[in-house]
Scaffold this motif. Structure first.
Motif, PDB file in Angstrom:
ATOM      1  N   UNK A 146       0.800  -1.228   0.000  1.00  0.00           N
ATOM      2  CA  UNK A 146       0.000   0.000   0.000  1.00  0.00           C
ATOM      3  C   UNK A 146       0.829   1.272   0.000  1.00  0.00           C
ATOM      4  N   UNK A 147       2.151   1.138  -0.169  1.00  0.00           N
ATOM      5  CA  UNK A 147       3.016   2.322  -0.211  1.00  0.00           C
ATOM      6  C   UNK A 147       3.023   2.955  -1.588  1.00  0.00           C
ATOM      7  N   UNK A 148       2.820   2.139  -2.632  1.00  0.00           N
ATOM      8  CA  UNK A 148       2.850   2.618  -4.005  1.00  0.00           C
ATOM      9  C   UNK A 148       1.490   2.412  -4.670  1.00  0.00           C
ATOM     10  N   UNK A 149       1.196   3.270  -5.636  1.00  0.00           N
ATOM     11  CA  UNK A 149      -0.025   3.130  -6.433  1.00  0.00           C
ATOM     12  C   UNK A 149       0.015   1.810  -7.201  1.00  0.00           C
ATOM     13  N   UNK A 150      -1.133   1.163  -7.300  1.00  0.00           N
ATOM     14  CA  UNK A 150      -1.211  -0.054  -8.110  1.00  0.00           C
ATOM     15  C   UNK A 150      -1.233   0.340  -9.583  1.00  0.00           C
ATOM     16  N   UNK A 151      -0.275  -0.184 -10.324  1.00  0.00           N
ATOM     17  CA  UNK A 151      -0.187   0.068 -11.757  1.00  0.00           C
ATOM     18  C   UNK A 151       0.610  -1.070 -12.385  1.00  0.00           C
ATOM     19  N   UNK A 152       0.681  -1.092 -13.690  1.00  0.00           N
ATOM     20  CA  UNK A 152       1.456  -2.131 -14.374  1.00  0.00           C
ATOM     21  C   UNK A 152       2.900  -2.086 -13.857  1.00  0.00           C
ATOM     22  N   UNK A 196       5.603   9.739  -8.495  1.00  0.00           N
ATOM     23  CA  UNK A 196       4.866   8.869  -9.415  1.00  0.00           C
ATOM     24  C   UNK A 196       4.501   7.550  -8.748  1.00  0.00           C
ATOM     25  N   UNK A 197       5.433   6.998  -7.967  1.00  0.00           N
ATOM     26  CA  UNK A 197       5.212   5.697  -7.346  1.00  0.00           C
ATOM     27  C   UNK A 197       4.316   5.743  -6.135  1.00  0.00           C
ATOM     28  N   UNK A 198       4.446   6.790  -5.298  1.00  0.00           N
ATOM     29  CA  UNK A 198       3.779   6.829  -4.009  1.00  0.00           C
ATOM     30  C   UNK A 198       2.261   6.787  -4.114  1.00  0.00           C
ATOM     31  N   UNK A 199       1.672   6.126  -3.150  1.00  0.00           N
ATOM     32  CA  UNK A 199       0.214   6.033  -3.046  1.00  0.00           C
ATOM     33  C   UNK A 199      -0.354   7.418  -2.795  1.00  0.00           C
ATOM     34  N   UNK A 200      -1.314   7.804  -3.593  1.00  0.00           N
ATOM     35  CA  UNK A 200      -1.940   9.111  -3.447  1.00  0.00           C
ATOM     36  C   UNK A 200      -2.881   9.083  -2.250  1.00  0.00           C
ATOM     37  N   UNK A 201      -2.790  10.125  -1.411  1.00  0.00           N
ATOM     38  CA  UNK A 201      -3.626  10.180  -0.201  1.00  0.00           C
ATOM     39  C   UNK A 201      -4.882  10.977  -0.457  1.00  0.00           C
TER      40      UNK A 201
END
Length: 201
Positions: A146-152, A196-201
């Motif tokens: 859950x630290x990074x946004x889920x993406x390809x 770019x990587x971090x999960x958006x709050x």
């Protein structure tokens, strides 16, 4: 009387000598100085003898690039293992710094690998067992936590490495000649990659 055939071990040792000599010339004198004749001269052998160990000069360049990539991959494997137990964000930043150190210590070899021959294709194939695949594994751990946004994951890995490589591509091609500006772009690239990587709050 014909010369005795060399053993596979002898052939491998000589291939490594040729490769290391070619890298030495590359780092000291640049890409265009690396020729079969210049390599052979340093080794004290005829240039045609090189092709007992390599099919052609292109294979020598490819072996140099692949060797560079293998060294990086070994470090990335360590980061992936560490990520199973450590905080992912600082580890990804450390990975960036490790890759950056490789580039700064091997500028000509990095240019050869990424800009000239490319030891591996850059695509989103999960089966690709190179730098992109290893970075993707690292980023997946961050996504799962859950630290990074889920993406390809492969696309994210390419974006990450692209942020690091682009300032050097611009520098190699003469678009950014000022080294201090190049280094500022690298610093900004890390900020952009993490955002770019971090999960958006």
């Amino acid at each position: 009387m014909p010369r005795p055939k060399k053993t596979p071990e002898e052939i491998q040792v000589m291939r490594e000598k040729i490769q290391s000599t070619a890298i030495e010339i590359l780092q000291d004198e640049g890409f265009h100085a690396v020729t079969s004749r210049s390599i052979a001269a340093k080794l004290g052998m005829s240039h045609m003898s090189l092709f007992t160990y390599f099919e052609n000069q292109l294979e020598i360049f490819s072996s140099m690039a692949n060797g560079y990539m293998e060294r990086i991959n070994t470090h990335l494997d360590t980061f992936v293992e560490r990520a199973k137990k450590e905080d992912i964000l600082p580890l990804v930043e450390e990975t960036w710094q490790c890759l950056l150190e490789f580039i700064l210590q091997n500028p000509a070899l990095h240019r050869l690998t990424w800009s000239t021959f490319g030891a591996e294709s850059i695509d989103t194939n999960p089966g690709n067992d190179g730098i992109i695949s290893r970075l993707a594994k690292l980023l997946v751990i961050g996504m799962e936590r859950g630290a990074f946004e889920h993406r390809n994951p492969q696309l994210a890995a390419i974006t990450f490495i692209g942020c690091l490589n682009m300032p050097f591509v611009l520098h190699h091609t003469g678009k950014v000649q000022d080294i201090s500006l190049r280094d500022q772009l690298v610093d900004e690239g890390l900020v952009a990659a993490i955002r770019y990587l971090e999960k958006k709050k």
